[in-house]
Design a protein around this motif. Structure first.
Motif: not given
Length: 147
Positions: A6-19, A100-108
């Motif tokens: 699966h693609v694992v998404k993540g980013g910063c707290y304010c959503k200005q940086v995403k990957f 901690g900056i990776l999306d929980e749903a993707d990590l699951a």
């Protein structure tokens, strides 16, 4: 049967940086080095190490970069909220990303992202007691949990 990644998404707290990260990490670990402890403010940093070709930044216009200790190691953070995004280790061609900056749903959906070892164990904070997690402990950086 081929493993489905699966693609694992993540980013910063304010959503200005995403990957997005595609594929299994090179390593998922708990790092006890002094730099990780200082940058995260906790006794160790849970992180994943991925090849630079596995990560794609989908939004990064506010990402800032600095080189603290070595010209071949760059630290990336969000210039708006200050979230630590990654360490880019150029000689190894890898990026170190805090879990901690990776999306929980993707990590699951991606069990390969669960830490499998401790690295830089000799640098563990003296006041911190080792958890009873049965994970291997390595004195330095490793490319696999069984090294």
């Amino acid at each position: 049967m081929a493993t489905e990644w699966h693609v694992v998404k993540g980013g910063c707290y304010c959503k200005q940086v995403k990957f997005e990260i595609t594929g299994a990490p090179v390593l998922a670990a708990n790092c006890h080095c002094g730099l990780c402890r200082r940058m995260s403010g906790v006794p160790f940093a849970s992180l994943v190490i991925v090849n630079e070709s596995q990560i794609r930044f989908t939004q990064q216009h506010n990402m800032k970069t600095f080189s603290l200790d070595k010209p071949q190691k760059h630290h990336h953070f969000c210039g708006v909220c200050g979230t630590f995004i990654s360490n880019h280790l150029y000689p190894k061609g890898v990026m170190v990303i805090p879990l901690g900056i990776l999306d929980e749903a993707d990590l699951a959906r991606s069990p390969a992202y669960k830490p499998t070892c401790h690295i830089f164990s000799d640098y563990k904070a003296d006041w911190y007691a080792w958890p009873d997690d049965n994970l291997p402990r390595h004195k330095e950086f490793v490319d696999s949990p069984t090294q």
